[in-house]
Design a protein around this motif. Structure first.
Motif, PDB file in Angstrom:
ATOM      1  N   PRO A  87       2.242   1.497  -6.507  1.00 57.92           N
ATOM      2  CA  PRO A  87       2.914   0.589  -6.976  1.00 57.92           C
ATOM      3  C   PRO A  87       4.273   0.515  -7.243  1.00 57.92           C
ATOM      4  O   PRO A  87       4.961  -0.587  -7.353  1.00 57.92           O
ATOM      5  N   LYS A  97      -0.238   4.077  -0.314  1.00 58.87           N
ATOM      6  CA  LYS A  97       0.366   2.845  -1.071  1.00 58.87           C
ATOM      7  C   LYS A  97       0.460   3.244  -2.454  1.00 58.87           C
ATOM      8  O   LYS A  97      -0.306   3.904  -2.922  1.00 58.87           O
ATOM      9  N   PRO A 122       8.374   1.022  -6.258  1.00 57.75           N
ATOM     10  CA  PRO A 122       9.322   0.830  -5.268  1.00 57.75           C
ATOM     11  C   PRO A 122       9.958   2.112  -5.194  1.00 57.75           C
ATOM     12  O   PRO A 122      10.368   2.928  -6.405  1.00 57.75           O
ATOM     13  N   ALA A 171       4.764   0.802  -0.212  1.00 51.02           N
ATOM     14  CA  ALA A 171       4.214  -0.432  -0.667  1.00 51.02           C
ATOM     15  C   ALA A 171       3.175  -0.887   0.328  1.00 51.02           C
ATOM     16  O   ALA A 171       2.068  -1.547   0.029  1.00 51.02           O
ATOM     17  N   ASP A 172       3.565  -0.715   1.597  1.00 48.69           N
ATOM     18  CA  ASP A 172       2.798  -1.499   2.787  1.00 48.69           C
ATOM     19  C   ASP A 172       2.721  -0.198   3.944  1.00 48.69           C
ATOM     20  O   ASP A 172       3.344  -0.058   4.815  1.00 48.69           O
ATOM     21  N   GLU A 200      11.072   0.103   4.160  1.00 47.98           N
ATOM     22  CA  GLU A 200      11.161   0.106   2.566  1.00 47.98           C
ATOM     23  C   GLU A 200      12.114   1.116   1.947  1.00 47.98           C
ATOM     24  O   GLU A 200      12.317   1.172   0.773  1.00 47.98           O
TER      25      GLU A 200
END
Length: 147
Positions: free
Chosen positions: A77, A75, A79, A14-15, A140
């Protein structure tokens, strides 16, 4: 004789910047300098028409020696939802022929450094001689072992 194929590892996340910072610390990798002729990565992005809102969509790391595989962080969308089927071992202990006290100290030092960088300990594995390895998650949730 056939030459080995150059390859790299890509991590969906995500980051990308946060996850890349963690893995740079874990592996001693660095963000490579911008391509020759470009003073900064933003100048390279400008020259290639990459809009500002897409510049945080990926991060790239390289082994400073240029010999080991590259790492890309993209990146996405969605998880992470399940256990990794593939993970990296961060080998810091020197192997089982190293005295156990030194092995354990090296493993615990790297684990502490990575936990301070946003990782978390998932499980410690001990054998008859003591600590063998520690399973961590990056910021993450991607698993790795410190061995």
């Amino acid at each position: 004789m056939d030459q080995p194929v150059r390859w790299g590892v890509t991590v969906d996340c995500a980051d990308p910047r946060v996850v890349a910072r963690f893995w740079a610390l874990a592996l001693g990798y660095r963000e490579p300098p911008p391509p020759e002729g470009q003073p900064t990565w933003d100048a390279w992005f400008d020259a290639h028409g990459v809009p500002p809102d897409e510049r945080d969509d990926a991060t790239y790391l390289a082994d400073p020696s240029g010999r080991l595989p590259t790492l890309s962080f993209l990146k996405v969308p969605e998880p992470k939802t399940t256990k990794n089927r593939l993970h990296l071992d961060v080998k810091v202990s020197g192997g089982r022929d190293v005295p156990q006290e030194r092995r354990e100290a090296a493993i615990r030092a790297k684990v502490a450094e990575l936990v301070a960088a946003g990782g978390r300990t998932l499980q410690e594995y001990t054998g008859p001689r003591g600590l063998d390895h520690v399973v961590l998650a990056d910021p993450e949730g991607n698993e790795l072992c410190v061995v």
